[in-house]
Design a protein around this motif. Structure first.
Motif, mmCIF file in Angstrom:
data_model
loop_
_atom_site.group_PDB
_atom_site.id
_atom_site.type_symbol
_atom_site.label_atom_id
_atom_site.label_comp_id
_atom_site.label_asym_id
_atom_site.label_seq_id
_atom_site.Cartn_x
_atom_site.Cartn_y
_atom_site.Cartn_z
ATOM 1 N N VAL A 55 10.051 -11.396 12.011
ATOM 2 C CA VAL A 55 10.261 -10.146 11.285
ATOM 3 C C VAL A 55 10.008 -9.015 12.268
ATOM 4 O O VAL A 55 8.939 -8.950 12.883
ATOM 5 N N GLU A 57 10.640 -4.639 13.427
ATOM 6 C CA GLU A 57 10.894 -3.277 12.956
ATOM 7 C C GLU A 57 12.367 -2.919 13.137
ATOM 8 O O GLU A 57 12.942 -2.162 12.354
ATOM 9 N N ARG A 59 15.863 -3.484 12.530
ATOM 10 C CA ARG A 59 16.616 -4.253 11.535
ATOM 11 C C ARG A 59 17.944 -4.763 12.074
ATOM 12 O O ARG A 59 18.606 -5.578 11.443
ATOM 13 N N GLY A 63 17.708 -9.134 12.097
ATOM 14 C CA GLY A 63 17.510 -8.294 10.933
ATOM 15 C C GLY A 63 18.460 -8.541 9.792
ATOM 16 O O GLY A 63 18.564 -9.642 9.279
ATOM 17 N N GLN A 123 14.704 -2.538 2.368
ATOM 18 C CA GLN A 123 15.377 -3.365 3.373
ATOM 19 C C GLN A 123 14.363 -4.219 4.126
ATOM 20 O O GLN A 123 14.603 -5.403 4.394
ATOM 21 N N GLN A 124 13.210 -3.612 4.461
ATOM 22 C CA GLN A 124 12.192 -4.370 5.181
ATOM 23 C C GLN A 124 11.605 -5.477 4.303
ATOM 24 O O GLN A 124 11.311 -6.573 4.783
ATOM 25 N N PRO A 144 6.160 -4.861 12.051
ATOM 26 C CA PRO A 144 7.005 -5.023 10.862
ATOM 27 C C PRO A 144 6.978 -3.841 9.896
ATOM 28 O O PRO A 144 7.885 -3.687 9.099
ATOM 29 N N PHE A 145 5.951 -2.986 9.987
ATOM 30 C CA PHE A 145 5.834 -1.888 9.023
ATOM 31 C C PHE A 145 5.848 -0.516 9.694
ATOM 32 O O PHE A 145 5.556 0.491 9.065
ATOM 33 N N ARG A 153 3.916 1.049 3.361
ATOM 34 C CA ARG A 153 3.309 0.184 4.370
ATOM 35 C C ARG A 153 2.058 -0.507 3.817
ATOM 36 O O ARG A 153 1.870 -1.714 3.985
#
Length: 257
Positions: A55, A57, A59, A63, A123-124, A144-145, A153
């Motif tokens: 995972v 950041e 995308r 992604g 999306q995340q 990832p956040f 977050r």
């Protein structure tokens, strides 16, 4: 356990995750093994089949499948991995995807809407849900956040901790956020300065789980862990001089002549 990697820019943390994902070229310095087998893959699909999920950041990399809706996006990897062995039906996987959507509280904006129509936070969530649907042995998290607002977050961090605990996942996480490293990690590996970075110190985070942001804000042990990471990064490492390469060294008068 969750192992967090902290370090200044250029310490090679993302490269380390790429090595764990099998996406980095072979090195004469050694090998990486998962359950006794070398980690080296030519395609991300091979990593998924071996029980490793990533995972990030970014995308665009590992992604989003931008032409798919949320449910198609989440089910794709898991169906491809399991359908060959006849382990699960499409209907069952579709139902499981629905549970993932509900668990991560993904706002889908309609069943047929493309995933790119969702907010960045949703999306995340979809990327995390897709990674978890493959039931990985090893979950790799690269900032990832980092692109999310503070509230989103925080909610995703707590949800990820809950999922890792429920499924007994091993996770390796890279983060620039000291508070995030202490909150999520059982162990924080602090890297020395690059380009020839090594492991400087390893900090055990002996905070009981479950952990909550608000409850930990005034926790003495949490503050000690936080200060230890900050001291390493911004006191010890800021004083370390990075040796100049041969090209960077000033030339002598004789060399200039």
């Amino acid at each position: 356990e969750v192992v967090g990697f902290a370090g200044l820019m250029g310490a090679g943390r993302t490269e380390l995750l790429e090595c764990l994902f099998g996406a980095s070229p072979e090195s004469p310095m050694g090998t990486i093994e998962l359950n006794g087998f070398p980690v080296k893959f030519d395609h991300p699909e091979e990593a998924l089949h071996s029980g490793i999920a990533m995972v990030t950041e970014d995308r665009k990399r590992f992604g989003l499948f931008t032409t798919m809706n949320v449910r198609e996006h989440i089910t794709l990897s898991s169906l491809d991995q399991t359908s060959r062995a006849g382990m699960i039906s499409a209907a069952r996987e579709n139902a499981a995807a629905g549970e993932s959507i509900k668990s991560l509280q993904v706002k889908t904006a309609g069943s047929s809407a493309p995933i790119t129509s969702l907010s960045g936070g949703n999306q995340q969530k979809c990327i995390i849900a897709r990674a978890l649907r493959t039931e990985p042995k090893l979950l790799l998290l690269d900032e990832p956040f980092g692109a999310l607002d503070a509230l989103t977050r925080g909610n995703l961090q707590e949800k990820l901790m809950q999922i890792c605990n429920e499924h007994q996942l091993t996770a390796v996480m890279v983060t620039h956020d000291v508070d995030e490293a202490v909150l999520l990690s059982d162990k924080i590996v602090m890297m020395t300065n690059g380009p020839a970075a090594t492991i400087g110190e390893v900090l055990e985070v002996n905070l009981p789980r479950p952990r909550e942001h608000v409850a930990l804000a005034d926790d003495v042990q949490y503050q000690k862990c936080r200060q230890a990471v900050l001291k390493f990064l911004y006191e010890k490492q800021s004083k370390v001089e990075i040796p100049a390469s041969k090209e960077d060294k000033p030339k002598t008068a004789a060399q200039t002549a």
